[in-house]
Design a protein around this motif. Structure first.
Motif, PDB file in Angstrom:
ATOM      1  N   TYR A 161     -83.907  41.719  61.760  1.00 53.75           N
ATOM      2  CA  TYR A 161     -83.230  42.944  61.510  1.00 53.75           C
ATOM      3  C   TYR A 161     -84.344  43.744  60.573  1.00 53.75           C
ATOM      4  O   TYR A 161     -85.014  43.090  59.548  1.00 53.75           O
ATOM      5  CB  TYR A 161     -81.994  42.943  60.616  1.00 53.75           C
ATOM      6  CG  TYR A 161     -81.548  44.415  60.033  1.00 53.75           C
ATOM      7  CD1 TYR A 161     -80.914  45.216  60.623  1.00 53.75           C
ATOM      8  CD2 TYR A 161     -81.736  44.362  58.592  1.00 53.75           C
ATOM      9  CE1 TYR A 161     -80.443  46.503  60.005  1.00 53.75           C
ATOM     10  CE2 TYR A 161     -81.523  45.632  57.940  1.00 53.75           C
ATOM     11  CZ  TYR A 161     -80.855  46.526  58.672  1.00 53.75           C
ATOM     12  OH  TYR A 161     -80.502  47.853  57.977  1.00 53.75           O
TER      13      TYR A 161
ATOM     14  N   MET B  96     -77.581  42.477  72.417  1.00 57.49           N
ATOM     15  CA  MET B  96     -76.593  42.597  71.160  1.00 57.49           C
ATOM     16  C   MET B  96     -75.414  41.460  71.374  1.00 57.49           C
ATOM     17  O   MET B  96     -75.239  40.966  70.357  1.00 57.49           O
ATOM     18  CB  MET B  96     -75.855  43.983  71.540  1.00 57.49           C
ATOM     19  CG  MET B  96     -76.569  45.192  71.188  1.00 57.49           C
ATOM     20  SD  MET B  96     -77.557  45.232  70.066  1.00 57.49           S
ATOM     21  CE  MET B  96     -75.966  45.398  68.761  1.00 57.49           C
TER      22      MET B  96
ATOM     23  N   GLN C  76     -74.582  48.621  60.857  1.00 59.29           N
ATOM     24  CA  GLN C  76     -74.554  47.089  60.368  1.00 59.29           C
ATOM     25  C   GLN C  76     -75.870  46.652  59.764  1.00 59.29           C
ATOM     26  O   GLN C  76     -76.832  46.765  60.638  1.00 59.29           O
ATOM     27  CB  GLN C  76     -74.034  46.440  61.350  1.00 59.29           C
ATOM     28  CG  GLN C  76     -73.729  44.961  60.906  1.00 59.29           C
ATOM     29  CD  GLN C  76     -73.024  44.080  61.833  1.00 59.29           C
ATOM     30  OE1 GLN C  76     -72.391  44.477  62.918  1.00 59.29           O
ATOM     31  NE2 GLN C  76     -73.061  42.627  61.832  1.00 59.29           N
ATOM     32  N   THR C  77     -75.843  45.881  58.837  1.00 57.58           N
ATOM     33  CA  THR C  77     -77.193  45.102  58.341  1.00 57.58           C
ATOM     34  C   THR C  77     -76.860  43.769  59.052  1.00 57.58           C
ATOM     35  O   THR C  77     -75.898  42.887  58.858  1.00 57.58           O
ATOM     36  CB  THR C  77     -77.399  45.029  57.005  1.00 57.58           C
ATOM     37  OG1 THR C  77     -77.553  46.303  56.295  1.00 57.58           O
ATOM     38  CG2 THR C  77     -78.747  44.135  56.611  1.00 57.58           C
ATOM     39  N   TYR C  78     -77.903  43.170  60.009  1.00 59.20           N
ATOM     40  CA  TYR C  78     -77.538  42.136  60.438  1.00 59.20           C
ATOM     41  C   TYR C  78     -78.409  41.009  59.794  1.00 59.20           C
ATOM     42  O   TYR C  78     -79.316  41.240  59.250  1.00 59.20           O
ATOM     43  CB  TYR C  78     -78.385  42.089  62.079  1.00 59.20           C
ATOM     44  CG  TYR C  78     -77.520  42.850  62.938  1.00 59.20           C
ATOM     45  CD1 TYR C  78     -76.531  42.016  63.708  1.00 59.20           C
ATOM     46  CD2 TYR C  78     -77.125  44.115  63.010  1.00 59.20           C
ATOM     47  CE1 TYR C  78     -75.545  42.503  64.646  1.00 59.20           C
ATOM     48  CE2 TYR C  78     -76.259  44.599  63.903  1.00 59.20           C
ATOM     49  CZ  TYR C  78     -75.680  43.902  64.799  1.00 59.20           C
ATOM     50  OH  TYR C  78     -74.736  44.583  65.579  1.00 59.20           O
ATOM     51  N   PHE C  79     -77.898  39.687  59.998  1.00 61.01           N
ATOM     52  CA  PHE C  79     -78.395  38.703  59.316  1.00 61.01           C
ATOM     53  C   PHE C  79     -78.841  38.490  57.860  1.00 61.01           C
ATOM     54  O   PHE C  79     -79.912  37.889  57.640  1.00 61.01           O
ATOM     55  CB  PHE C  79     -79.850  38.280  60.279  1.00 61.01           C
ATOM     56  CG  PHE C  79     -79.727  38.603  61.734  1.00 61.01           C
ATOM     57  CD1 PHE C  79     -78.737  38.529  62.530  1.00 61.01           C
ATOM     58  CD2 PHE C  79     -80.963  39.186  62.227  1.00 61.01           C
ATOM     59  CE1 PHE C  79     -78.523  38.668  63.676  1.00 61.01           C
ATOM     60  CE2 PHE C  79     -80.876  39.845  63.388  1.00 61.01           C
ATOM     61  CZ  PHE C  79     -79.854  39.465  64.180  1.00 61.01           C
ATOM     62  N   SER C  80     -77.908  38.905  56.869  1.00 60.63           N
ATOM     63  CA  SER C  80     -78.036  39.040  55.575  1.00 60.63           C
ATOM     64  C   SER C  80     -78.257  37.714  55.017  1.00 60.63           C
ATOM     65  O   SER C  80     -78.808  37.544  53.973  1.00 60.63           O
ATOM     66  CB  SER C  80     -77.074  39.870  55.152  1.00 60.63           C
ATOM     67  OG  SER C  80     -76.857  40.921  55.531  1.00 60.63           O
TER      68      SER C  80
ATOM     69  N   LEU D  63     -83.180  46.403  65.535  1.00 62.64           N
ATOM     70  CA  LEU D  63     -83.264  45.016  65.855  1.00 62.64           C
ATOM     71  C   LEU D  63     -84.352  44.755  66.477  1.00 62.64           C
ATOM     72  O   LEU D  63     -84.585  45.236  67.552  1.00 62.64           O
ATOM     73  CB  LEU D  63     -81.862  44.472  66.563  1.00 62.64           C
ATOM     74  CG  LEU D  63     -80.886  44.501  65.854  1.00 62.64           C
ATOM     75  CD1 LEU D  63     -79.417  44.276  66.872  1.00 62.64           C
ATOM     76  CD2 LEU D  63     -80.465  43.348  64.851  1.00 62.64           C
TER      77      LEU D  63
ATOM     78  N   ALA E 259     -77.505  39.012  69.131  1.00 63.85           N
ATOM     79  CA  ALA E 259     -77.667  39.172  67.852  1.00 63.85           C
ATOM     80  C   ALA E 259     -76.120  38.926  67.344  1.00 63.85           C
ATOM     81  O   ALA E 259     -76.181  38.268  66.109  1.00 63.85           O
ATOM     82  CB  ALA E 259     -77.980  40.616  67.665  1.00 63.85           C
ATOM     83  N   LYS E 260     -75.276  39.272  67.877  1.00 63.71           N
ATOM     84  CA  LYS E 260     -73.830  39.010  67.350  1.00 63.71           C
ATOM     85  C   LYS E 260     -73.694  37.557  67.126  1.00 63.71           C
ATOM     86  O   LYS E 260     -72.913  37.097  66.315  1.00 63.71           O
ATOM     87  CB  LYS E 260     -72.768  39.822  68.095  1.00 63.71           C
ATOM     88  CG  LYS E 260     -72.934  41.417  67.896  1.00 63.71           C
ATOM     89  CD  LYS E 260     -71.810  41.996  68.890  1.00 63.71           C
ATOM     90  CE  LYS E 260     -72.125  43.510  68.547  1.00 63.71           C
ATOM     91  NZ  LYS E 260     -71.270  44.429  69.649  1.00 63.71           N
TER      92      LYS E 260
ATOM     93  N   GLU F 130     -75.336  36.446  64.424  1.00 60.40           N
ATOM     94  CA  GLU F 130     -74.606  36.759  63.188  1.00 60.40           C
ATOM     95  C   GLU F 130     -73.363  35.742  62.784  1.00 60.40           C
ATOM     96  O   GLU F 130     -73.373  35.611  61.623  1.00 60.40           O
ATOM     97  CB  GLU F 130     -74.168  38.406  63.410  1.00 60.40           C
ATOM     98  CG  GLU F 130     -73.406  38.952  62.218  1.00 60.40           C
ATOM     99  CD  GLU F 130     -74.349  39.243  61.001  1.00 60.40           C
ATOM    100  OE1 GLU F 130     -73.691  39.596  59.937  1.00 60.40           O
ATOM    101  OE2 GLU F 130     -75.649  39.151  61.158  1.00 60.40           O
ATOM    102  N   ARG F 131     -72.655  35.345  63.802  1.00 65.75           N
ATOM    103  CA  ARG F 131     -71.701  34.416  63.671  1.00 65.75           C
ATOM    104  C   ARG F 131     -72.013  33.044  63.192  1.00 65.75           C
ATOM    105  O   ARG F 131     -71.240  32.248  62.760  1.00 65.75           O
ATOM    106  CB  ARG F 131     -70.683  34.647  64.764  1.00 65.75           C
ATOM    107  CG  ARG F 131     -70.078  35.843  65.254  1.00 65.75           C
ATOM    108  CD  ARG F 131     -68.810  35.703  66.067  1.00 65.75           C
ATOM    109  NE  ARG F 131     -69.365  35.123  67.359  1.00 65.75           N
ATOM    110  CZ  ARG F 131     -69.963  35.475  68.384  1.00 65.75           C
ATOM    111  NH1 ARG F 131     -70.044  37.015  68.491  1.00 65.75           N
ATOM    112  NH2 ARG F 131     -70.265  34.772  69.457  1.00 65.75           N
TER     113      ARG F 131
END
Length: 328
Positions: free
Chosen positions: A62, A172, A7-11, A126, A175-176, A179-180
């Motif tokens: 990321y 993690m 997964q690409t995080y924080f796009s 990450l 990070a999630k 991301e949300r």
């Protein structure tokens, strides 16, 4: 077993997209520190993706180069760097040690030791950049005394071990949450500060370092009167943005001791006890038969800066939203 995550995080928080080597070096240096960046194969095409979200004392990043690269930052200086590979591999040389980082083994780099990195073309990671002063402040709070010198961690973080899994889960989860859109949104809140503290505490208590024995030695039980001092302080400061460090100082114990004693005595962490006390006070105010304050005024007066979280916590504790009365 932890599988590679592609997964690409924080796009939504893009810092850089480039195929230019010098632009990549300059822009990434601005976020981290000055470094040398070279392509392993000069004919290869670079495809850099860097996304980042900043809290108060740490940033969550990321980063993928899209080509095999060699990175030489020398000394990090002002920060620790915890790296969780999501895909591919990276060869890390640090403090005379050399390991290959991959999805089951991360790395924790110290600021006062030279580092060189060799990322393969598939490597994406990450990167948690943790301010050195913040980590040292948390370490002093855990030990209850000034540090004897710089904190230096073992570089390799094995995610197959019990301690490594705890570290991996904690970071993690952060990070999630970022991301949300749950963490590190402006304006920053007390929850963001607590997460930053908890992440650093996890590293200090779960990853071996040159002060692990000092933290263990400081891990003693608080006396009942110390817990009472902590509780008295909490209730006196319900409407103020106090931290776990403030509570420990008021109780005259180190943070680790305070946390263990609260779990053993009350079955909750100090911050959970504080939150419940704030919710109970808010409930009392909202259930008043006359001159009932507004929900927002009640939330702010009892120490909640985020109305959405206040409503969620309130409903979880009392079974209804703060704008409603108790259900029959």
């Amino acid at each position: 077993m932890i599988h590679p995550l592609h997964q690409t995080y924080f796009s939504n928080y893009s810092v850089l997209r480039t195929s230019d080597l010098e632009e990549a070096r300059t822009r990434v240096s601005q976020k981290f520190c000055d470094h040398r960046l070279d392509l392993a194969d000069r004919t290869a095409r670079l495809s850099v993706a860097h996304n980042a979200v900043r809290g108060t004392h740490l940033s969550v990043n990321y980063l993928s180069y899209g080509a095999e690269v060699m990175v030489d930052p020398g000394y990090l200086g002002a920060f620790y760097l915890f790296q969780i590979p999501l895909s591919g591999k990276a060869l890390i040389r640090h403090r005379g040690d050399e390991i290959t980082a991959h999805a089951r083994a991360g790395t924790l780099l110290n600021p006062d030791r030279p580092t060189r990195l060799h990322w393969d073309a598939e490597c994406s990671q990450l990167l948690f950049q943790i301010d050195r002063t913040h980590l040292e402040t948390v370490a002093s709070a855990l030990t209850g005394a000034p540090l004897p010198g710089p904190v230096r961690f073992d570089m390799s973080v094995d995610f197959s071990t019990s301690n490594g899994q705890k570290i991996h889960r904690s970071f993690m989860a952060c990070a999630k949450a970022v991301e949300r859109g749950v963490l590190f949104q402006r304006p920053l809140s007390s929850l963001d500060a607590q997460v930053e503290f908890d992440l650093v505490q996890t590293l200090l208590t779960q990853q071996n370092s040159n002060i692990s024995h000092i933290i263990t030695r400081a891990d003693t039980a608080a006396r009942p009167r110390d817990i009472r001092r902590a509780l008295d302080y909490m209730h006196a400061k319900l409407g103020e943005p106090i931290t776990i460090t403030d509570i420990a100082q008021a109780a005259d114990v180190n943070i680790r001791t305070l946390q263990k004693s609260f779990r053993q005595t009350l079955g909750l962490t100090p911050m959970q006890v504080l939150r419940n006390a704030r919710l109970d006070t808010a409930h009392y105010l909202l259930m008043a038969r006359c001159n009932t304050p507004s929900v927002s005024d009640t939330a702010y007066s009892t120490g909640f800066s985020h109305l959405g979280r206040f409503s969620s916590y309130y409903r979880g504790r009392f079974g209804h939203r703060p704008s409603e009365g108790p259900q029959p």
